[in-house]
Structures are given as C-alpha cells and as structure tokens.
Motif scaffolding. Structure first.
Motif, PDB file in Angstrom:
ATOM      1  N   ALA A  21      41.826  26.509  82.209  1.00  0.00           N
ATOM      2  CA  ALA A  21      40.902  26.978  81.256  1.00  0.00           C
ATOM      3  C   ALA A  21      41.222  28.080  80.340  1.00  0.00           C
ATOM      4  O   ALA A  21      42.062  28.944  80.773  1.00  0.00           O
ATOM      5  CB  ALA A  21      39.647  27.491  82.062  1.00  0.00           C
ATOM      6  N   VAL A  22      40.577  28.159  79.288  1.00  0.00           N
ATOM      7  CA  VAL A  22      40.689  29.330  78.326  1.00  0.00           C
ATOM      8  C   VAL A  22      39.687  30.435  79.014  1.00  0.00           C
ATOM      9  O   VAL A  22      38.698  30.092  78.834  1.00  0.00           O
ATOM     10  CB  VAL A  22      40.506  28.891  77.032  1.00  0.00           C
ATOM     11  CG1 VAL A  22      40.632  30.226  75.863  1.00  0.00           C
ATOM     12  CG2 VAL A  22      41.661  27.855  76.345  1.00  0.00           C
ATOM     13  N   GLY A  57      33.673  19.536  73.630  1.00  0.00           N
ATOM     14  CA  GLY A  57      35.366  19.230  73.725  1.00  0.00           C
ATOM     15  C   GLY A  57      36.144  20.401  74.295  1.00  0.00           C
ATOM     16  O   GLY A  57      37.337  20.467  74.323  1.00  0.00           O
ATOM     17  N   GLY A  58      35.483  21.818  74.473  1.00  0.00           N
ATOM     18  CA  GLY A  58      36.323  22.765  74.980  1.00  0.00           C
ATOM     19  C   GLY A  58      37.127  23.370  73.777  1.00  0.00           C
ATOM     20  O   GLY A  58      36.773  23.078  72.699  1.00  0.00           O
ATOM     21  N   ILE A  59      38.167  23.975  74.017  1.00  0.00           N
ATOM     22  CA  ILE A  59      39.295  24.661  73.067  1.00  0.00           C
ATOM     23  C   ILE A  59      40.503  23.821  73.159  1.00  0.00           C
ATOM     24  O   ILE A  59      41.442  23.735  74.120  1.00  0.00           O
ATOM     25  CB  ILE A  59      39.542  25.912  73.447  1.00  0.00           C
ATOM     26  CG1 ILE A  59      38.172  26.855  73.771  1.00  0.00           C
ATOM     27  CG2 ILE A  59      40.259  26.571  72.647  1.00  0.00           C
ATOM     28  CD1 ILE A  59      37.560  27.128  72.287  1.00  0.00           C
ATOM     29  N   GLY A  60      40.500  22.788  72.168  1.00  0.00           N
ATOM     30  CA  GLY A  60      41.776  22.004  72.096  1.00  0.00           C
ATOM     31  C   GLY A  60      41.639  21.165  73.485  1.00  0.00           C
ATOM     32  O   GLY A  60      42.815  20.901  74.098  1.00  0.00           O
ATOM     33  N   ASP A 309      35.633  29.886  67.989  1.00  0.00           N
ATOM     34  CA  ASP A 309      36.323  29.697  66.766  1.00  0.00           C
ATOM     35  C   ASP A 309      37.807  29.948  66.359  1.00  0.00           C
ATOM     36  O   ASP A 309      38.507  29.601  65.935  1.00  0.00           O
ATOM     37  CB  ASP A 309      35.384  29.959  65.685  1.00  0.00           C
ATOM     38  CG  ASP A 309      35.529  29.352  64.189  1.00  0.00           C
ATOM     39  OD1 ASP A 309      35.404  28.184  63.904  1.00  0.00           O
ATOM     40  OD2 ASP A 309      36.203  30.356  63.693  1.00  0.00           O
ATOM     41  N   ILE A 310      37.962  31.454  66.702  1.00  0.00           N
ATOM     42  CA  ILE A 310      39.202  31.999  66.511  1.00  0.00           C
ATOM     43  C   ILE A 310      40.235  31.460  67.397  1.00  0.00           C
ATOM     44  O   ILE A 310      41.259  31.173  66.845  1.00  0.00           O
ATOM     45  CB  ILE A 310      39.115  33.564  66.979  1.00  0.00           C
ATOM     46  CG1 ILE A 310      38.198  34.241  65.738  1.00  0.00           C
ATOM     47  CG2 ILE A 310      40.310  34.206  66.651  1.00  0.00           C
ATOM     48  CD1 ILE A 310      37.975  35.683  65.877  1.00  0.00           C
ATOM     49  N   VAL A 311      39.859  31.335  68.816  1.00  0.00           N
ATOM     50  CA  VAL A 311      40.946  30.706  69.523  1.00  0.00           C
ATOM     51  C   VAL A 311      41.380  29.189  69.234  1.00  0.00           C
ATOM     52  O   VAL A 311      42.307  28.747  69.462  1.00  0.00           O
ATOM     53  CB  VAL A 311      40.472  30.778  71.076  1.00  0.00           C
ATOM     54  CG1 VAL A 311      41.589  30.235  72.142  1.00  0.00           C
ATOM     55  CG2 VAL A 311      40.273  32.197  71.546  1.00  0.00           C
ATOM     56  N   ILE A 321      44.773  36.641  67.753  1.00  0.00           N
ATOM     57  CA  ILE A 321      43.311  36.452  67.683  1.00  0.00           C
ATOM     58  C   ILE A 321      42.622  37.929  67.363  1.00  0.00           C
ATOM     59  O   ILE A 321      41.911  37.869  66.237  1.00  0.00           O
ATOM     60  CB  ILE A 321      42.618  36.577  69.243  1.00  0.00           C
ATOM     61  CG1 ILE A 321      42.956  35.280  69.934  1.00  0.00           C
ATOM     62  CG2 ILE A 321      41.188  37.159  69.405  1.00  0.00           C
ATOM     63  CD1 ILE A 321      42.705  35.122  71.312  1.00  0.00           C
ATOM     64  N   ALA A 322      43.553  39.238  67.526  1.00  0.00           N
ATOM     65  CA  ALA A 322      43.156  40.339  66.758  1.00  0.00           C
ATOM     66  C   ALA A 322      43.239  40.474  65.400  1.00  0.00           C
ATOM     67  O   ALA A 322      42.406  41.038  64.623  1.00  0.00           O
ATOM     68  CB  ALA A 322      43.749  41.486  67.636  1.00  0.00           C
ATOM     69  N   ALA A 323      44.300  39.638  65.077  1.00  0.00           N
ATOM     70  CA  ALA A 323      44.489  39.689  63.695  1.00  0.00           C
ATOM     71  C   ALA A 323      43.664  38.853  62.591  1.00  0.00           C
ATOM     72  O   ALA A 323      43.661  38.913  61.420  1.00  0.00           O
ATOM     73  CB  ALA A 323      45.850  39.313  63.462  1.00  0.00           C
ATOM     74  N   SER A 324      42.863  38.178  63.470  1.00  0.00           N
ATOM     75  CA  SER A 324      41.896  37.116  62.799  1.00  0.00           C
ATOM     76  C   SER A 324      40.689  37.812  62.499  1.00  0.00           C
ATOM     77  O   SER A 324      39.739  37.160  61.916  1.00  0.00           O
ATOM     78  CB  SER A 324      41.767  35.792  63.847  1.00  0.00           C
ATOM     79  OG  SER A 324      43.017  35.215  63.579  1.00  0.00           O
TER      80      SER A 324
END
Length: 374
Positions: A21-22, A57-60, A309-311, A321-324
C-alpha cells in the motif's frame, strides 16, 4: 485504515510491516481535550476519499492506506506522531484541525523532510520560516477573519467585544480584527474568560457599549455558559453574539444550546452551491456520519484527493511530492485547487477556499443562513 498501535511506546521499526500500500499519515483530534466532533468529521472526509481512490484503482494499482494518529489537541503528541509516521515510511502527512497542534506538526514535518498537507488549521504562522514541505487547504486566519470583520462592519457593528482565553490562535484573531476594524473607526475590547464568570462578562459587556460579542473561547465551556448568560440578560437583547472560529457548525453546539445557539454567525469554508463532485461527496459523507457534513469533512476529502493526484504523477518520493505543490491542479469538492505563496505566507497555500459567514436560522436552528460570502 490503521489506528494507533496498542503499545505506542515500542520502537518504530517494530510497528512497521511489509505492505504494497501507499501510506499517508493522518493527524486527527479524536479524544478530549481535542475537538472530537471536528476530528470525527475530518476523519470521515479523509476515509471517504481513500475509499474513492481505491475504488478507482488506487495509486498505480497499489491501494492507498491511512495511518491515523490521535493528537488529542496536544502539540507534543502530534510532533511525536509525525516522527513515528515518518519512520513507518508514509509518503506524506495529512490532517489536523487545531492550529497550535498543526504548527507543531508542521515544524516536525519540515525538520524530517515529510510533505504535510494541512487540512483545517488556519493560523498564519504555520511555520516559523518558509518551507517547501508544507502546504495548506483552508484560508489563512488573516484572510478569513478580515472577511468576518467586513461582515461586522456591513451589519453596523463597530464596537466589538471579544471574550477570550490564552492561546496563540485567539490572540492572533483578536489582532487581525483590531487591525482591520480600526481604520473604519472600529474598536475591540478584550474580556478575559479566566477572570470573568458569565455574569461578570455580561456586566463588562454592558459597560463596554459593544454591540457585538465574539466568542474566542473553548467549546463547550466556557462558550456555552457565556451564550446562555448573554441570551438571558435583558440589557443585552440587541447584542450580536458571534463565533468566527466555527463552533456553531457542529451538531454539538445545537444540542448544547438549542434556540440560544441560533443567530450566531461563524466562518465556513464552503461555496454557496456545490458542484457535481461536491454534491456526490456530501451525500456519501452524510451517510457515513449519519448527519449533515461540516466544511471540515470536505477539507478532509480534498486533502486526500490532492495527495493522491500528486503521488499518481510523482510516485511515492517525498522530495518530488513536496516539489509538486506549485504544479497542483485538482478539482476538489469546493472548486479547483491550486497552490501559490501569497505575500507573507511561509507555506504553499490554496488561494483561496470559498468563504462564507453563516449562522443557524432562528426560525429553523437545524438550517444555516448565508449572511456574507466571497
């Protein structure tokens, strides 16, 4: 959802378990002296968004998972939870309602290099120095409370009294009101809730000549007793009671005060009309909470929506992530979400969530009236 371990004192590495899991850490006030009702709404929004992400569908292809920690409105407990969650490998941090607690969490997240999207806390000085690790969804206190001050001025109130307790948050709010009202000929008189009992607050309010009393104090006490005392004092029949921090938003307010709790304007971060996503989420939150969702529940949902969305785009890398933050463009429940740095802000900020001044309708205390909106 994973809650706190049964033995939170054992070493961090013993709490970790292999998982595909993420994982996102979530800070929520779930026990007193935290505002438990607000925490319950915040968690409902976070959990609902996680469910929706996983149903899609989760994250990827990997499920999204919350690791939830109860802050109980304790800054020290929150900072320790951030350190623990960072050690467990969460990709980012979400949540928190109380501003002083969120500030402690933000400082720890900044020090550890853990992205933190603050869901509900509004204190301007969320971090002492500028950081790229922290972003925030709700408007800064200076933005929202100036809108509230404009509402007071528009309603003809220039002599304001505030009954307050010691807190960085309440002191900041008082200063914002005073600075915004003064150029318009307004004034703010402070009444110390530690020194004055509710009857003495009424006497001091009469002496001040104020036409509005703002509750910058804890709920349920002393706020409930002060409202009852003012409502029962014939000398103060024309005095407006206000609560800019949002206490009347929750069912506990109405349960504690009944009709006395109506007609108390507060700040709420919702649009006048929800779009299709907001309408769908509102219905799902209502079912989950068995009650009308507060704006705090929507803040929780939007927090996870942004982080997911970022991940998806950047992968589970904390630095990326922080740079986004400056590149986020997400449709939230309350409108399009993008982050920038307004003047004086130390964190990335959604500029701005829709803001209303609302109250409970005296004719129907279970309904809200919009008194002012931006």
């Amino acid at each position: 959802m994973t809650t706190e371990p049964s033995n939170p004192g054992r070493p961090h590495h013993m709490n970790a378990s292999p998982s595909s899991a993420v994982q996102i850490g979530a800070l929520v006030p779930l026990t007193r002296p935290g505002w438990v009702e607000a925490g319950r709404h915040l968690l409902a929004g976070l959990e609902l968004a996680v469910r929706d992400v996983n149903d899609g569908g989760g994250i990827g292809g990997r499920p999204l998972e919350l690791l939830v920690r109860d802050t109980a409105a304790d800054p020290g407990k929150a900072a320790a939870a951030v350190a623990e969650l960072a050690g467990l490998g969460v990709v980012a941090l979400a949540g928190e309602y109380h501003s002083v607690v969120a500030r402690a969490a933000a400082a720890e997240a900044d020090a550890l290099g853990l992205p933190f999207l603050c869901s509900s806390a509004v204190l301007d000085g969320l971090t002492e120095k500028p950081t790229d690790w922290v972003a925030r969804l709700p408007p800064a206190q200076s933005h929202g409370w100036r809108i509230y001050a404009d509402f007071l001025l528009g309603a003809g109130h220039r002599r304001i009294a505030v009954v307050t307790e010691p807190s960085v948050y309440w002191a900041s709010g008082t200063g914002i009101l005073r600075d915004h009202l003064a150029p318009q000929g307004g004034s703010v008189t402070e009444l110390d809730a530690r020194v004055l009992d509710p009857a003495a607050v009424c006497d001091a309010l009469v002496d001040s000549g104020a036409t509005a009393l703002l509750l910058l104090a804890g709920f349920p006490e002393p706020a409930v007793s002060i409202v009852k005392a003012v409502r029962g004092d014939r000398r103060l029949a024309d005095v407006l009671i206000g609560a800019p921090a949002g206490q009347p938003e929750f069912a506990g307010w109405a349960a504690s005060l009944g009709d006395d709790g109506a007609g108390v304007p507060f700040l709420r971060y919702l649009p006048e009309r929800l779009g299709p996503l907001g309408t769908r989420v509102e219905a799902a939150l209502r079912e989950r909470l068995a009650a009308a969702p507060s704006f705090v529940a929507f803040e929780g949902y939007d927090t996870v929506t942004v982080l997911a969305d970022i991940v998806r785009a950047q992968g589970p890398d904390r630095t990326r992530i922080a740079a986004s933050w400056p590149h986020v463009s997400v449709e939230g429940t309350r409108g399009p979400i993008r982050f920038s740095r307004p003047p004086g802000s130390s964190v990335w900020q959604w500029v701005w969530a829709p803001t209303q001044v609302v109250d409970r309708d005296p004719a129907h205390p279970d309904r809200f009236r919009v008194r002012h909106a931006t």
